[in-house]
Design a protein around this motif. Structure first.
Motif, PDB file in Angstrom:
ATOM      1  N   LEU A  40      -2.679 102.872  23.384  1.00 35.76           N
ATOM      2  CA  LEU A  40      -3.219 101.555  23.734  1.00 35.76           C
ATOM      3  C   LEU A  40      -3.913 101.613  25.090  1.00 35.76           C
TER       4      LEU A  40
ATOM      5  N   TYR B 174      -7.804 100.767  25.311  1.00 29.07           N
ATOM      6  CA  TYR B 174      -8.196  99.554  26.027  1.00 29.07           C
ATOM      7  C   TYR B 174      -9.150  99.868  27.173  1.00 29.07           C
TER       8      TYR B 174
ATOM      9  N   THR C 136      -5.672  90.950  25.047  1.00 30.31           N
ATOM     10  CA  THR C 136      -6.510  91.823  24.220  1.00 30.31           C
ATOM     11  C   THR C 136      -7.364  91.026  23.249  1.00 30.31           C
TER      12      THR C 136
ATOM     13  N   ASN D 270      -8.944  90.328  30.358  1.00 25.26           N
ATOM     14  CA  ASN D 270      -8.645  91.517  31.147  1.00 25.26           C
ATOM     15  C   ASN D 270      -7.601  91.216  32.219  1.00 25.26           C
TER      16      ASN D 270
ATOM     17  N   PHE E  29      -4.133  91.061  30.743  1.00 26.76           N
ATOM     18  CA  PHE E  29      -3.619  92.334  30.242  1.00 26.76           C
ATOM     19  C   PHE E  29      -3.287  93.328  31.348  1.00 26.76           C
TER      20      PHE E  29
ATOM     21  N   ASN F 239       0.652  95.167  31.682  1.00 31.04           N
ATOM     22  CA  ASN F 239       0.716  96.086  30.539  1.00 31.04           C
ATOM     23  C   ASN F 239       1.551  97.329  30.812  1.00 31.04           C
TER      24      ASN F 239
ATOM     25  N   ALA G 111     -11.884  97.452  21.454  1.00 26.62           N
ATOM     26  CA  ALA G 111     -11.060  96.294  21.804  1.00 26.62           C
ATOM     27  C   ALA G 111     -10.253  95.795  20.607  1.00 26.62           C
TER      28      ALA G 111
ATOM     29  N   ALA H 223      -7.356  97.957  20.158  1.00 19.38           N
ATOM     30  CA  ALA H 223      -6.356  97.645  21.184  1.00 19.38           C
ATOM     31  C   ALA H 223      -5.504  96.450  20.769  1.00 19.38           C
TER      32      ALA H 223
END
Length: 531
Positions: free
Chosen positions: A298, A302, A362, A400, A403, A407, A514, A517
Motif C-alpha cells: 500500500l 500510494y 485514499t 492526502n 492519509f 498511515n 490510487a 491503494a
C-alpha cells in the motif's frame, strides 16, 4: 514530498518507558528540534520545488525526457535506500554526527546541482542529494523519540508534521517565484543554491546544539543486502525510464528480468543473514504478517500515485501550454491547502474513525485523480485553466492529508511492538521506492504518448505545406520569415495537443495506482493505539 511519522518502538523489557538523556534539559530538547526541522524543511522544500523547474532545466541544458524523470526518481530512490542503514548507523555511532554528515552532503550536492552544465552531472548531484537527505532524516525522528517524554512527544511530532506540510506546499510557489525573478535560463539553478545558506546555518547549529547521545547498538551493517537491493531497483528503473525513449530494445527486457532475479537473491540473502543471527537490512520475519506485507505494498502504490501528479501537471502547464514556472507553481496551491487542512485534523479523525480515516483519504485521492483525468479527457488542453483544476486538486489534497500522517502507525500496528522501529524503516523505504517507480512509469507513458521526436517532423511537414500560401498572402518578405512564424504557430498548437493527450493518459495511470491503494487499505487493522 510528504513523509510519514514513524511510530516509536517499545522500550526493551525491564527499562522505564522513557528517561531523559543526561544533560538534556527541556529547553535544549526544543532547541534541538528547531535545528533538526531546519534540515527537514530544506530537503522537503527541495523535493517539491524541483517539479516547476523541470521544463526550464530541459531547455537550459538541452536535457532529454529521461533526464527529467531521473532528476526526481534518482533523488527518491537514493533517499529511500539509505534510510534504514542511516538509522542503524545512528544507533551505533550516535545520531548527531549522522545528521551533520547527511546535511553537509545534501548542501554540497545542492551546490553541485546548481553548477551542473550537463544532464549527467545534474543527475549525479540529485542522487547525492537524495543520499544526504536519506542520511539525515532518520536522526530527526530518533531525536524526537529520545529527547521528549511521551506527553510532549505528540506535540513535537505535530510540529514536525506542520513543517512537512508547509515546506511541501511552499516548494512549487517558491520555485516559481525564483525562476520568474531570475529568468528561465539560469533561475532554475537558484532553486538549488537557496539550500546553501540554510544548509550552512543548519550544520553549524547542529554542531553546537545537538546533544551527543551515547550509542547503543553494535550490530554489523548488511552492506551486501543493500547492494543487492540497490542493484535490483536500478535494473528495474533504468528500462522503465529509458525504454520508451529508445524504442524498448532487447536490453530493457533483459534488465527488467535481471532486476527481478536480484530481488529474489536479495530476499534469499536477507533470510540467510537473519538465520545466522545477523541484522538484515529488511528483517524477513516482518513479512510473516500478511497485513504488514499488504501495508508495505500500500505504501509503495500510494506514493507512486500521488507523487507523480505534479510531475505530469508541471510539464503540461509549462512545456505543453507555455505557462511560466510561477503559474505552474500556483496550480498546486489547492492541493497544498487541502493537504495542510486535512493533516491538522487527521489525528482526531483517526481516533474517531480508526481505519476509516485512511479509507476516506485514499478514496478522496482516487476521486480527485479520476476527476482530473476526466477533465483532461473532455476539455481541450488550450482551454485548461487553474480554476478548472481547483476542485479536484483540493479534493486530492484533502485525501492526502487524511492519509499521510496516520498511515504508518496503522501499518506498524500489524507487527509486534518490539519490531516497530524496523517496520517504520521498511515503510519509509517503500514510500520512496514507490515515488521512484511512480515517476518512472508515468514519465514513460507521458513522453511516449507526447512523442516529441515525431512532433518535430509533424511541425516541419505542416510548415513546408503552408509556406506557399503564406508567401502569396504578402505577409512575409522571405520564405525563411514565413517558416519561422509558421513554425512558432504550429508548435504552440501541436505542443498543447500532444501534451494534453499525454497528460490525460499519465493521470489515468496515477488514478489506477490510487484505486489500487483504496483496495489495499482494507488489509490494515480497523483500530490501533495512536498514543
Amino acid at each position: 514530498m510528504t513523509e510519514t511519522v514513524p511510530t516509536p518502538s517499545a522500550p526493551p523489557s525491564g527499562r522505564p518507558a522513557w528517561e531523559a538523556p543526561a544533560g538534556v534539559t527541556d529547553k535544549r530538547a526544543w532547541a534541538t528540534l528547531a535545528v533538526l526541522l531546519v534540515g527537514m524543511f530544506m530537503s522537503l522544500l527541495d523535493t517539491t520545488i524541483v517539479n516547476v523547474a523541470l521544463p526550464t532545466i530541459r531547455d537550459s541544458i538541452n536535457a532529454d525526457e529521461a533526464t527529467l524523470a531521473w532528476i526526481i526518481s534518482g533523488y527518491a530512490l537514493a533517499f529511500g535506500l539509505v534510510l534504514i542503514p542511516a538509522g542503524r548507523m545512528g544507533d551505533r555511532f550516535g545520531h548527531k554526527w549522522v545528521f551533520i554528515i547527511g546535511l553537509t552532503l545534501f548542501t554540497v550536492a545542492s551546490l553541485a546541482a546548481g553548477l551542473a552544465q550537463d544532464s549527467t552531472t545534474l543527475i549525479m548531484a540529485r542522487v547525492v542529494q537524495g543520499l544526504g537527505g536519506g542520511i539525515f532524516f532518520p536522526p530527526v525522528t530518533a531525536f524526537i523519540q529520545l529527547l521528549f517524554p511521551p506527553m510532549k512527544r505528540g506535540k513535537a511530532f505535530a510540529i514536525m508534521g506542520a513543517v512537512i506540510g508547509v515546506s511541501s506546499a511552499l516548494g512549487p510557489v517558491v520555485g516559481g517565484l525564483i525562476i520568474q525573478a531570475l529568468g528561465e535560463t539560469s533561475g532554475w539553478r537558484y532553486i538549488f543554491f537557496v539550500n546553501l545558506p540554510i544548509g550552512i546555518i543548519g550544520v553549524v547549529a547542529a554542531i553546537f546544539v545537538l546533544p551527543k547521545l551515547v550509542a547503543g547498538a553494535k550490530s554489523r551493517m548488511d552492506f551486501f543486502g543493500l547492494l543487492l537491493l540497490a542493484g535490483a531497483l536500478v535494473a528495474i528503473l533504468v528500462p522503465l525510464i529509458q525504454g520508451q525513449d529508445e524504442g524498448w530494445p532487447a536490453w530493457t527486457y533483459v534488465s527488467l528480468a535481471g532486476g527481478v532475479v536480484l530481488l529474489v537473491l536479495f530476499a534469499l540473502w536477507e533470510r540467510r543473514v537473519a538465520a545466522g543471527g545477523g541484522s538484515p537490512l529488511v528483517p524477513p520475519h516482518l513479512f510473516s504478517h500478511a497485513a504488514f506485507t499488504g501495508g508495505t505494498i500500500l505504501a509503495l502504490v500510494y506514493f507512486a500515485a500521488f507523487t507523480s501528479i505534479f510531475f505530469t501537471i508541471s510539464l503540461l502547464w509549462q512545456a505543453g501550454l507555455g505557462h511560466t514556472a510561477l503559474e505552474s507553481g500556483l496550480v498546486s496551491i489547492p492541493f497544498a491547502i487541502g493537504n495542510i487542512f486535512a493533516a491538522s485534523q487527521s489525528d482526531r479523525l483517526a481516533q474517531k474513525l480508526g481505519r476509516g480515516v485512511l479509507v476516506l483519504g485514499t478514496v478522496l485521492v482516487a476521486v480527485g485523480l479520476i476527476a482530473l483525468w476526466l477533465i483532461l479527457l473532455n476539455v481541450e488542453a488550450k482551454d485548461l485553466t487553474n480554476w478548472i483544476l481547483l476542485a479536484p486538486l483540493f479534493i486530492a489534497g484533502v485525501g492526502n492529508g487524511f492519509f499521510i500522517a496516520p498511515n504508518a502507525r496503522f501499518i506498524v500496528a500489524t507487527v509486534d511492538r518490539a519490531e516497530a522501529g524496523a517496520a517504520s524503516g521498511v515503510i519509509g523505504t517503500m514510500q520512496r521506492i514507490g515515488s521512484a517507480i511512480g515517476i518512472a512509469v508515468v514519465s514513460s507513458v507521458l513522453f511516449g504518448i507526447a512523442n516529441l521526436g515525431g512532433l518535430k517532423d509533424e511541425i516541419a511537414a505542416k510548415v513546408t505545406k503552408a509556406i506557399p500560401a503564406a508567401m502569396q498572402s504578402g505577409d512575409y518578405a522571405t520564405p525563411a520569415d514565413a517558416a519561422k512564424a509558421l513554425g512558432s504557430q504550429f508548435s504552440k498548437q501541436l505542443l498543447a495537443s500532444h501534451f494534453g493527450d499525454a497528460a490525460t493518459m499519465a493521470l489515468f495511470v496515477s488514478a489506477i495506482f490510487a484505486i489500487v491503494a483504496v483496495a489495499l487499505v482494507f488489509v490494515l487493522p480497523k483500530r490501533v493505539s495512536l498514543h
